[in-house]
Design a protein around this motif. Structure first.
Motif, PDB file in Angstrom:
ATOM      1  N   GLN A 125       0.833  -1.217   0.000  1.00  0.00           N
ATOM      2  CA  GLN A 125       0.000   0.000   0.000  1.00  0.00           C
ATOM      3  C   GLN A 125       0.863   1.261   0.000  1.00  0.00           C
ATOM      4  OE1 GLN A 125      -3.458   0.042   2.744  1.00  0.00           O
ATOM      5  NE2 GLN A 125      -3.105  -2.123   3.017  1.00  0.00           N
ATOM      6  N   GLU A 127       3.768   1.579  -1.478  1.00  0.00           N
ATOM      7  CA  GLU A 127       4.229   1.770  -2.864  1.00  0.00           C
ATOM      8  C   GLU A 127       3.083   2.251  -3.746  1.00  0.00           C
ATOM      9  OE1 GLU A 127       6.175  -1.966  -3.726  1.00  0.00           O
ATOM     10  OE2 GLU A 127       8.103  -1.082  -3.188  1.00  0.00           O
ATOM     11  N   ALA A 128       1.864   1.756  -3.439  1.00  0.00           N
ATOM     12  CA  ALA A 128       0.699   2.230  -4.195  1.00  0.00           C
ATOM     13  C   ALA A 128       0.497   3.728  -3.970  1.00  0.00           C
ATOM     14  CB  ALA A 128      -0.549   1.451  -3.783  1.00  0.00           C
ATOM     15  N   LEU A 129       0.735   4.191  -2.749  1.00  0.00           N
ATOM     16  CA  LEU A 129       0.634   5.636  -2.457  1.00  0.00           C
ATOM     17  C   LEU A 129       1.596   6.415  -3.346  1.00  0.00           C
ATOM     18  CD1 LEU A 129       0.556   5.922   1.448  1.00  0.00           C
ATOM     19  CD2 LEU A 129      -1.236   6.639  -0.114  1.00  0.00           C
ATOM     20  N   LYS A 130       2.837   5.926  -3.430  1.00  0.00           N
ATOM     21  CA  LYS A 130       3.846   6.613  -4.253  1.00  0.00           C
ATOM     22  C   LYS A 130       3.402   6.635  -5.709  1.00  0.00           C
ATOM     23  CE  LYS A 130       7.980   5.473  -1.560  1.00  0.00           C
ATOM     24  NZ  LYS A 130       9.193   4.659  -1.563  1.00  0.00           N
ATOM     25  N   MET A 131       2.864   5.505  -6.187  1.00  0.00           N
ATOM     26  CA  MET A 131       2.439   5.441  -7.584  1.00  0.00           C
ATOM     27  C   MET A 131       1.277   6.396  -7.865  1.00  0.00           C
ATOM     28  SD  MET A 131       4.369   3.577  -9.353  1.00  0.00           S
ATOM     29  CE  MET A 131       3.430   3.549 -10.861  1.00  0.00           C
ATOM     30  N   LEU A 132       0.484   6.693  -6.813  1.00  0.00           N
ATOM     31  CA  LEU A 132      -0.642   7.605  -6.996  1.00  0.00           C
ATOM     32  C   LEU A 132      -0.236   9.053  -6.698  1.00  0.00           C
ATOM     33  CD1 LEU A 132      -3.349   5.317  -5.402  1.00  0.00           C
ATOM     34  CD2 LEU A 132      -3.186   5.928  -7.809  1.00  0.00           C
ATOM     35  N   ILE A 134       1.395  10.296  -4.017  1.00  0.00           N
ATOM     36  CA  ILE A 134       1.326  10.745  -2.623  1.00  0.00           C
ATOM     37  C   ILE A 134       2.645  10.420  -1.933  1.00  0.00           C
ATOM     38  CG2 ILE A 134       0.042  10.521  -0.439  1.00  0.00           C
ATOM     39  CD1 ILE A 134      -1.864  11.336  -2.586  1.00  0.00           C
TER      40      ILE A 134
ATOM     41  N   LEU B  50      10.376   3.064  -7.822  1.00  0.00           N
ATOM     42  CA  LEU B  50      10.151   2.549  -6.467  1.00  0.00           C
ATOM     43  C   LEU B  50      11.449   1.925  -5.948  1.00  0.00           C
ATOM     44  CD1 LEU B  50       6.589   0.968  -6.886  1.00  0.00           C
ATOM     45  CD2 LEU B  50       7.184   3.150  -5.844  1.00  0.00           C
ATOM     46  N   ARG B  77       5.170   8.530 -13.073  1.00  0.00           N
ATOM     47  CA  ARG B  77       4.255   7.580 -12.420  1.00  0.00           C
ATOM     48  C   ARG B  77       2.816   7.791 -12.874  1.00  0.00           C
ATOM     49  NH1 ARG B  77       7.212   8.174  -6.639  1.00  0.00           N
ATOM     50  NH2 ARG B  77       8.941   6.774  -7.098  1.00  0.00           N
ATOM     51  N   PHE B  84      -0.187  -3.987  -8.421  1.00  0.00           N
ATOM     52  CA  PHE B  84       0.757  -4.730  -7.595  1.00  0.00           C
ATOM     53  C   PHE B  84       0.343  -6.191  -7.409  1.00  0.00           C
ATOM     54  CE2 PHE B  84       1.452  -0.338  -6.548  1.00  0.00           C
ATOM     55  CZ  PHE B  84       2.827  -0.257  -6.461  1.00  0.00           C
ATOM     56  N   ALA B  88      -3.300  -4.125  -2.758  1.00  0.00           N
ATOM     57  CA  ALA B  88      -2.795  -2.848  -2.220  1.00  0.00           C
ATOM     58  C   ALA B  88      -3.869  -1.776  -2.145  1.00  0.00           C
ATOM     59  CB  ALA B  88      -1.588  -2.363  -3.044  1.00  0.00           C
ATOM     60  N   PHE B  90      -6.506   0.602  -0.078  1.00  0.00           N
ATOM     61  CA  PHE B  90      -6.441   1.220   1.244  1.00  0.00           C
ATOM     62  C   PHE B  90      -7.654   0.768   2.068  1.00  0.00           C
ATOM     63  CE2 PHE B  90      -4.466   4.334  -1.748  1.00  0.00           C
ATOM     64  CZ  PHE B  90      -3.173   3.906  -1.484  1.00  0.00           C
ATOM     65  N   PHE B 101      -8.963   7.987  -5.457  1.00  0.00           N
ATOM     66  CA  PHE B 101      -7.783   8.473  -4.721  1.00  0.00           C
ATOM     67  C   PHE B 101      -6.744   9.154  -5.627  1.00  0.00           C
ATOM     68  CE2 PHE B 101      -3.976   8.207  -2.151  1.00  0.00           C
ATOM     69  CZ  PHE B 101      -4.433   8.388  -0.875  1.00  0.00           C
ATOM     70  N   GLY B 102      -6.332   8.448  -6.662  1.00  0.00           N
ATOM     71  CA  GLY B 102      -5.311   8.990  -7.565  1.00  0.00           C
ATOM     72  C   GLY B 102      -5.828  10.164  -8.378  1.00  0.00           C
ATOM     73  N   ARG B 105      -5.546  13.335  -6.512  1.00  0.00           N
ATOM     74  CA  ARG B 105      -4.165  13.806  -6.394  1.00  0.00           C
ATOM     75  C   ARG B 105      -3.648  14.353  -7.726  1.00  0.00           C
ATOM     76  NH1 ARG B 105      -0.121  16.028  -6.125  1.00  0.00           N
ATOM     77  NH2 ARG B 105       1.856  15.442  -5.176  1.00  0.00           N
ATOM     78  N   HIS B 106      -3.874  13.568  -8.796  1.00  0.00           N
ATOM     79  CA  HIS B 106      -3.295  13.941 -10.089  1.00  0.00           C
ATOM     80  C   HIS B 106      -4.100  15.018 -10.821  1.00  0.00           C
ATOM     81  CE1 HIS B 106      -0.031  11.154 -10.086  1.00  0.00           C
ATOM     82  NE2 HIS B 106      -0.794  10.093 -10.010  1.00  0.00           N
ATOM     83  N   ARG B 151      -8.401   1.353 -10.181  1.00  0.00           N
ATOM     84  CA  ARG B 151      -7.738   2.518  -9.573  1.00  0.00           C
ATOM     85  C   ARG B 151      -6.572   2.989 -10.444  1.00  0.00           C
ATOM     86  NH1 ARG B 151      -5.078   1.630  -3.767  1.00  0.00           N
ATOM     87  NH2 ARG B 151      -3.654   0.397  -5.039  1.00  0.00           N
TER      88      ARG B 151
END
Lengths: 257, 247
Positions: A125, A127-132, A134, B50, B77, B84, B88, B90, B101-102, B105-106, B151
């Protein structure tokens, strides 16, 4: 032998570097927007409101024991326990209220944070944050940092008040002091700066809890054992640091009395 | 579009990738096959920052990305979505919030109605409807994997990276996920890199396959080329795929 020592030193150096990077990142992220008010308030409720019952119950008994033990020993040594309320109040405000509260919050909140972030780490999760897009430190640490600092300050003030009240009740019931004489004796020993210093200590201890918890959580290795190890390491490191910092801060504050 | 040039990656004294070079064309479905622990996931994570390579270069559309800072990696990214090995998702958020979520942010300028539209569209693409309000722990593992894909799709990536997308899934869901990868590649013209140990899936949908063994590429080519390979590991994979087909 030398090679093994060298490898160990490199490993320790890497850990120190990682911890320093986290501190810098946490400092920078906590001063720059976005400030996640909703998450911070949720965390504040978790730290302060939900910890309050266990903290207040525990510090109450600690205060009761303090006053009874102090009276018992003073009667043996100086055949007089008239100084007990003052000494007990001083001990409660300077040490007992803040340190016991911080250690209890470490075991409840710090362990929870380390386990939560550790689970997030091993299930990708983080790493998923980084990919999104955050930044994990900003998202995971900053709201918990603010909440823990503020929450521990609030809890410490309330815990101090409850401790003093319990100490007063015990001295009435066990030592025969009236509430008025207890408060008078207390005022002779305790000043406003004692409460102020205990709140400053609480703020510092409050910062230590999430920083260690997130640090160990982010380094969590896969499996239930990994999460357990991360949680234990976080609680042990935080508790030891709190006790050492308590000594350092008490020494610094001693110049201001 | 994507090019790995002599990429090496070590963890302490252990070298996992030993000078990997390959390229991926736009719109291609590339499978990277290999046994567990050969560095397949490490390869993908190096692409999106990563993990960082110990040496070598990684190019995406003419830009060398391996030396970018975390901030500079953000647009990379956004272009490369990753699904994954674990879903993964939340835990504290609903399926809807996970997919949104993304986007939040984006695309901070999007209105809530536009976000809802994109979330529903992404869930439709993975054939999931009516579960928006559920929490990840209330849906099956296969559904969680598809929500995770939704997602990733929501932000409109040009490259999709799949890390063992079918591990732990039953054969029916595995087929559904594979069809989905192929469908998305055709429908959205995305480039897909799939890390897997499932030769059966690779034979079904891959345009090209790379076989990785102990940090080296031991075979590379299209499905027909692979079927002719004499490399023992590739033969083992083919044998396994054949038995799975017979079963």
């Amino acid at each position: 032998m030398v090679e093994a020592l060298g490898r160990k030193l490199i490993l320790v150096g890497q850990e120190v570097h990682d911890f320093a990077s986290l501190l810098v990142s946490a400092f920078w992220s906590s001063l720059t927007p976005p400030f996640r008010l909703r998450e911070t308030l949720q965390q504040l409720s978790f730290v302060a409101w939900e910890s309050a019952p266990v903290v207040l119950l525990s510090v109450s008994f600690a205060a009761a024991v303090t006053i009874m033990e102090a009276s018992f020993h003073m009667k043996i040594v100086v055949q007089n326990d008239s100084l007990v309320p003052g000494f007990a109040a001083l001990l409660i405000l300077r040490e007992l209220g803040v340190v016991v509260t911080a250690l209890l919050v470490t075991s409840r909140v710090g362990a929870g944070y380390a386990a939560e972030v550790g689970s997030m780490q091993i299930t990708e999760q983080v790493e998923a944050l980084k990919m999104l897009g955050i930044h994990p430190i900003r998202y995971l640490l900053v709201p918990r940092l603010y909440a823990s600092i503020l929450g521990l300050m609030i809890l410490t003030v309330v815990a101090n008040m409850v401790c003093i009240y319990v100490a007063m009740l015990v001295s009435q019931w066990s030592l025969g002091y009236s509430s008025g004489s207890f408060l008078m004796a207390m005022r002779a020993f305790v000043g406003l700066q004692d409460l102020l210093f205990s709140v400053i200590k609480a703020g510092v201890f409050g910062a230590v809890i999430p920083i260690y918890s997130i640090f160990f959580g982010l380094r969590c290795r896969a499996g239930a054992e990994g999460v357990g190890l991360a949680t234990t390491s976080a609680v042990v490191a935080t508790s030891v640091t709190i006790i050492i910092l308590d000594f350092i801060l008490s020494y610094i504050f001693s110049f201001f009395y | 579009m994507i090019r790995f040039d002599k990429v090496k990656k070590s963890f302490g004294p252990k070298e996992v990738l030993k000078g990997i070079s390959f390229s991926v064309k736009k719109g291609e479905i590339l499978f990277i096959l290999g046994t567990s622990g050969t560095g397949k996931s490490v390869l993908l994570k190096n692409l999106v920052g990563l993990l960082r390579p110990t040496s070598g270069e990684i190019w995406i559309d003419g830009q060398e990305v391996s030396h970018l800072t975390e901030e500079e990696y953000l647009p990379v990214r956004r272009r490369c979505g990753m699904v994954f090995q674990h879903p993964a998702l939340f835990d504290s958020l609903s399926v809807y919030e996970n997919v949104a979520f993304g986007l939040r942010r984006h695309f901070s300028d999007l209105k809530e109605s536009q976000i809802r539209e994109k979330v529903m569209e992404s869930l439709n693409l993975v054939h999931l409807n009516g579960i928006e309000s559920k929490r990840p722990q209330e849906i099956s593992y296969g559904m969680q994997k598809r929500v995770s894909l939704a997602r990733t799709l929501a932000v409109g990536p040009e490259v999709l990276l799949f890390d063992e997308p079918t591990t732990g899934l039953d054969p029916i869901t595995t087929n559904a996920i594979n069809q989905l990868i192929q469908e998305l590649s055709h429908k959205l013209q995305t480039t897909s890199i799939v890390v897997s140990h499932d030769m059966h899936c690779a034979l079904d949908i891959a345009d090209r396959v790379i076989v990785l063994d102990q940090g080296h590429i031991v075979e590379e080519g299209d499905v027909e080329h692979l079927k002719q390979s004499s490399h023992p590991l590739v033969r083992d994979f083919l044998q396994e795929a054949l038995s799975a087909e017979r079963a």
